[in-house]
Enzyme design. Structure first.
Site, PDB file in Angstrom:
ATOM      1  N   SER A 130     -10.517   0.166   6.725  1.00 54.24           N
ATOM      2  CA  SER A 130      -9.832   0.268   5.432  1.00 54.24           C
ATOM      3  C   SER A 130      -9.151  -1.000   4.933  1.00 54.24           C
ATOM      4  O   SER A 130      -8.714  -1.056   3.785  1.00 54.24           O
ATOM      5  CB  SER A 130      -8.795   1.397   5.476  1.00 54.24           C
ATOM      6  OG  SER A 130      -9.447   2.635   5.322  1.00 54.24           O
ATOM      7  N   LYS A 133       0.856  -1.187   0.000  1.00 56.36           N
ATOM      8  CA  LYS A 133       0.000   0.000   0.000  1.00 56.36           C
ATOM      9  C   LYS A 133       0.894   1.240   0.000  1.00 56.36           C
ATOM     10  O   LYS A 133       1.871   1.303   0.748  1.00 56.36           O
ATOM     11  CB  LYS A 133      -0.905  -0.020   1.248  1.00 56.36           C
ATOM     12  CG  LYS A 133      -1.940   1.117   1.276  1.00 56.36           C
ATOM     13  CD  LYS A 133      -2.892   0.991   2.469  1.00 56.36           C
ATOM     14  CE  LYS A 133      -3.976   2.064   2.458  1.00 56.36           C
ATOM     15  NZ  LYS A 133      -4.933   1.931   3.575  1.00 56.36           N
ATOM     16  N   SER A 181      -9.935   2.260   2.483  1.00 56.76           N
ATOM     17  CA  SER A 181      -8.979   2.913   1.624  1.00 56.76           C
ATOM     18  C   SER A 181      -7.981   1.979   0.930  1.00 56.76           C
ATOM     19  O   SER A 181      -7.383   2.374  -0.073  1.00 56.76           O
ATOM     20  CB  SER A 181      -8.178   3.926   2.441  1.00 56.76           C
ATOM     21  OG  SER A 181      -7.388   3.266   3.418  1.00 56.76           O
TER      22      SER A 181
END
Ligand code: MG
Ligand code: ZN
Lengths: 95, 491, 484
Positions: free
Chosen positions: B182, B78, B158
């Site tokens: 997320s 990420k 997210s």
């Protein structure tokens, strides 16, 4: 509580975000929607409750007083948008 | 069978058995990224050369017998984890030129274990969002399609890039971060598994901060077992993070076969919200039935304050974020816009560098902390947060784990639910309470909606009892036998 | 105690002052990072990614800084809070890398305490301490290095500061000066801050208001970052006069932050009202509550050095010296140590007189400090010994001392080399007396006719004849005897 445009501008200035008039209007309605939503907390009785500031349930750990970092000015400055020698540079501040 | 269909555990076995090399496996994934990333936009910055170099090192380790179970496993990172020498953007324009000279603890641990990094995965800007539409590098497309429809769906957020990459076979696994859901919500939206560990389990050092008291790193992968293997490496005490817990890390894979016989599973009645999609409720009931059949005792519990979770979250997280994001001022790193004086430079830099959702949250956060409003908003929220933690603590005197749906709906279309922020925020209604309490929670794919989209169930455990979370999740995974595949995937 | 007041057109005004002193903690590394806390260094050399507020960087607290705060709290006779907390103070400034300062707002590590100050006229006054908290220093902006830009050095960013806040108990510039000096003396004794105001390791924010006798407090203004005792005293006076003028002209003093300009001797407003600060304090989520053990506090307390007030009292009791002299001798730890080395086992009063007299005068003259003084405590001690055992007399001692200052030699050596040993041989003394009396027959006659005062003259002449080395008591005796 409901935010007026002047408050939105004041908050934007505190947050150092430039906003134009159109943005103020949008932000005002969006922020009011969010504040309207969180308004429900008013109904919770929190008498005598100690506020919880973090997810961790422990005491603070200390580190020994040793020199273990620094001496990396070039790396510190490598990402700087502007620099003068080994200083960071910003528009001149008049005090 | 394509190399891309192996689970992490299977790939690890094959690598160690010499049936496949890390270079072959990595090459297959690099090709997959090349093929599908232009469509899905799951990666902001693919790093194929770096991946191949790491794969060669992995092959050397595999030969020399110093390999770990993750050596040679291609993963997506990420783009919130700072990676030394590799651009780290947090999906924000303001960090577009930022190349960290340091490595986050979690990514360093994965690197040290020999994992191969395929690139930096897309996300909502500064991890603020539930649909991955707030990224300055464009939205991520969910590889799943509604039956008979070609409409683009969101992957959740997210960690949407991480989720889409894993689901579409662009990576074997991925790192995620979870502040209010997320990891779990995008995992549910893309038919994969993901765990948000206990707050303090994984170091936050080197992860771009959103809301410090909530942010937690965790793995995302296709199976519960893969998650356990990843968390084994990602977790652990770090003296560079004052909120990192000095708690021993067990071998989480050992917990997978424990089963749930005799386990007490709590079903919080307050999660049966009015108007919840009946499909979601049906799946939940199915999960309860599976666990009962597997020998668990199902207990009705009450978490009376969890319904205030979202309201608390949308005060606490923006407040912390407004402060955490003050450092993006165009002085030391990141993008700068010129201004006629210092304040003007700040205001232009931040106006141009942050997207609308980030600005919104900074504004809300600034407001709730400002003079005269702190007590009414922030302090009140902290007190209700204490009550939410107490609810969980009381529940865990009665039960060993809690079962809930992960999200109130399946993945929605790009452009849907976007008319106002509050509707969007409701996505996190089931995931936020565990974040506020700091307890571990996992999402496991458990079934398909009538439209053919994956749905997830959430398993919540006690602080630092990820083992029970894994045990229950493994039981659900086994009972569900989820094996549907997204329409868009590398083959 | 004389009350300090200012006369205005409308009457007499008194001033109310409180000080916030920022004292830099003595430590190797910074409050939340392992970078050097040492003053100076090449630009941005004492900086870690934590200090520069890079993404993902986190604070980890330095145990020694906590200990230093506790020691200081104990030195201020203050309450030590076993649980304290850090908060973020949010504001934007170019030399504040994170956009917030980590400080302690709601729960400081040290609570209320008290400090004793002594004024010129000998009055003792107590100044209340409101709190002491730990916080980070900011970096440094410089505006004169480049024509169009300000430049920033973060070497100081993150260095630990103790902010010591006083109650508004101060009523005159003199009291403010005495208070500031006292705090500096205490932290120097404790070794928690070097008190160096020129390098900025100690600086004061001064809160000033004025009022007429018997009134409640009026609006105050804060004068920021005043960096010498003298400037603090001047700034208070200038600000008080300004405020009196404002009130007397029918205006209102507005609460604001001001700067003191020493070159003009006046204060001026720093920030426009529009920019009024809203620091949005909230608990620092990257840190947990700071919990310390009472037993650890007790340990620190047991190892605390003797503080100036206690030392002064002990010097009076143990060495029999006046309170005033003791105050001079405990002004700083080095002087006090020097004194004790000299005085131990000797005549404490004599030691005090030598140190506050000839020794300080010599330091002044030569521009030396105690540390660089050519006369060591051991040497001065030896000199006193030579006086005590009558090897030399007090007059010769002065000469020996001057020689010590010049050459750095030990007194015994000087006495030997120069043959300054006191003459106690009564035969030699008698001989000298006989000669002096014979040479001054006229004066002897005058003496005998009643001019007693001439006795001193004869003694002086004898001493002179003996190059000052005669034992004064024996010389006296011999003169008396021969004069009959
Ligand atoms: Mg102050
Ligand atoms: Zn301060």
């Amino acid at each position: 509580m409901s935010l007026d445009a002047a408050t939105v501008r004041r908050i934007a200035r505190l947050a150092r975000i430039r906003v134009d008039d159109a943005e103020v209007e949008t932000l005002q309605s969006e922020l009011n929607a969010i504040l309207g939503y969180v308004e429900q907390l008013a109904e919770v009785n929190v008498e005598g409750i100690t506020p919880l500031s973090g997810g961790a349930q422990m005491a603070l750990r200390h580190r020994p007083d040793q020199l273990s970092d620094g001496g990396i000015a070039e790396q510190i400055l490598a990402n700087a948008p502007d620099r003068v020698g080994n200083f960071f540079a910003v528009p001149k501040v008049v005090e | 069978m394509s190399l891309l269909n192996l689970t992490l555990a299977q790939a690890s076995k094959a690598l160690h058995a010499g049936e496949v090399s890390a270079t072959e496996l990595t090459t297959a994934y690099i090709k997959a990224v090349e093929e599908l990333n232009p469509r899905l936009n799951a990666f902001i910055t693919p790093t194929p050369e770096l991946a191949l170099a790491q794969a060669r090192d992995a092959d050397a380790r595999l030969k020399s017998g110093t390999a770990t179970p993750l050596t040679g496993i291609p993963i997506a990172m990420k783009d919130l984890f700072c990676t030394a020498g590799v651009r780290t953007t947090a999906a924000s324009k303001i960090l577009s030129p930022f190349v960290p000279p340091y490595e986050s603890t979690v990514s360093a641990k994965l690197k040290a274990a020999g994992a191969v990094t395929l690139g930096k995965a897309n996300l909502d800007e500064f991890a603020m969002g539930s649909s991955n539409i707030t990224s300055a590098y464009g939205p991520v497309e969910n590889p799943w399609k509604r039956t008979g429809s070609d409409a683009k769906l969101v992957p959740g957020g997210s960690s949407g890039g991480s989720a889409a990459a894993v689901a579409a076979r662009l990576a074997l696994a991925a790192t995620g971060t979870d502040t209010g859901g997320s990891i779990r919500q995008p995992a549910a939206f893309t038919g994969i598994a993901g765990i948000k560990p206990t707050y303090g389990r994984c170091s936050r050092y080197g992860i771009v901060a959103f809301a410090s008291s909530l942010d937690q790193a965790g793995p995302m992968a296709r199976t519960v077992e893969d998650n356990a293997m990843l968390l084994n490496v990602m977790a652990g005490f770090d003296e560079k993070d004052s909120t990192s817990a000095n708690v021993a890390v067990p071998d989480f894979t050992q917990a997978l076969t424990r089963g749930v016989a005799g386990k007490r599973i709590g079903i919080p009645r307050e999660y049966r919200l009015d108007g919840t999609n009946p499909e979601i409720l049906a799946l939940w009931d199915q999960g309860i039935a599976w666990l009962r059949e597997a020998g668990a005792e199902v207990i009705d519990i009450s978490l009376p304050h969890t319904k205030y979770g979202l309201a608390v979250y949308y005060i606490v997280a923006p407040a912390e974020a407004s402060s955490n994001l003050a450092r993006y001022d165009g002085v030391r790193f990141g993008a700068r816009e010129d201004g006629h004086d210092l304040i003007d430079m700040y205001e232009r830099t931040r106006a141009a560098g942050f997207g609308p959702e980030v600005k919104r949250r900074i504004m809300i956060g600034t407001y709730v902390l400002s003079h005269g409003y702190y007590d009414a908003y922030y302090l009140k929220a902290q007190k209700v947060r204490a009550l939410i933690l107490r609810d969980f603590q009381q529940a865990f005197t009665q039960v060993d784990a809690i079962l809930t749906p992960t999200a109130p709906s399946a993945a929605f279309g790009l452009g849907e639910k976007m008319d106002d922020p509050v509707t969007m925020y409701l996505n996190d209604v089931f995931t936020v309470p565990a974040s506020l309490a700091g307890v571990p929670a996992m999402s496991v794919p458990a079934g398909l909606s009538s439209e053919g989209l994956p749905l997830g169930l959430q398993i919540i455990g006690r602080h630092f009892d990820e083992e029970t979370v894994f045990a229950v999740s493994a039981a659900i995974e086994k009972a569900a036998g989820f094996n549907a595949l997204p329409e868009l995937r590398a083959k | 105690m004389a009350t300090y007041t200012l006369e205005g057109r409308t009457g007499t005004w008194e001033i109310v002052v409180g000080l916030e002193i920022h004292a830099q903690v003595i430590s190797e590394s910074k409050l939340f990072s392992g970078a050097s806390a040492t003053y100076g260094g090449a630009p941005n050399d004492h900086v870690s990614f934590v200090d520069a507020g890079f993404p993902g960087m986190l604070p980890v607290i330095n145990a020694e800084c906590v200990a230093q705060a506790v020691r200081t709290g104990l030195g201020l006779k203050a309450q030590i809070n076993l649980e304290s907390r850090f908060d973020r103070k949010n504001y934007f400034y170019a030399d504040l890398p994170n956009g917030y300062q980590i400080s302690q707002f709601q729960m400081p590590i040290v609570g209320t305490g008290t400090v004793e100050i002594e004024l010129q006229d000998g009055t003792i006054k107590h100044i209340g301490i409101t709190r002491l908290h730990l916080e980070q220093d900011a970096g440094k902006s410089m505006h004169d290095q480049h024509p169009a830009k300000s430049v920033i050095d973060l070497n100081r960013a993150g260095v630990a500061l103790m902010e010591i806040v006083s109650e508004p108990d101060i009523r005159s510039p003199e009291e403010a000066g005495a208070y500031l000096r006292k705090i500096r003396q205490i932290v120097r004794y404790l070794g928690t801050c070097d008190g160096n105001m020129e390098e900025g390791s100690m600086r004061a924010d001064v809160n000033v208001s004025v009022r007429k006798a018997g009134e409640p407090f009026r609006t105050r203004c804060e004068i920021k970052n005043v960096n010498s005792v003298r400037f603090v005293m001047h700034a208070i006076e200038a600000e008080a006069i300004r405020q009196i003028e404002v009130w007397e002209q029918g205006g209102e003093v507005v609460q604001e932050t001001r700067l003191y300009d020493p070159s003009k001797g006046e204060t001026r407003s720093m920030r426009s009202k529009e920019d009024a600060h809203d620091y949005r304090y909230f608990p620092e989520p990257d840190l947990l509550p700071l919990i310390i053990e009472q037993s650890w506090v007790d340990e620190l307390k047991a190892k605390l050095p003797e503080l100036p007030d206690e030392k002064r009292a002990r010097f009076c009791a143990e060495y029999g010296i006046p309170f005033y002299d003791a105050g001079v001798l405990v002004a700083d730890q080095t002087t006090a140590d020097f004194y004790e080395t000299v005085a131990k086992g000797r005549d404490g009063k004599l030691a005090a007189n030598w140190i506050t007299g000839d020794f300080f005068a010599a330091l002044n003259r030569t521009g030396a400090s105690i540390e660089t003084s050519p006369v060591s405590a051991a040497a001065l001690g030896q000199l006193l010994d030579l006086i005590a055992d009558k090897t030399i007399n007090g007059r010769i001692a002065k000469d020996v001392f001057e020689e010590m200052v010049e050459t750095g030699a030990m007194p015994a050596e000087i006495v030997e080399k120069k043959g300054l040993r006191q003459v106690t041989d009564t035969g030699a003394i008698d001989e000298a007396v006989t000669k002096v009396l014979a040479d001054n027959q006229d004066k002897v006659a005058e003496y005998k006719s009643g001019k007693d005062k001439l006795f001193g003259f004869f003694v002086g002449q004898v001493m002179k004849a003996m190059q000052g080395k005669g034992n004064p008591a024996l010389v006296n005796e011999a003169v008396k005897k021969q004069l009959g």
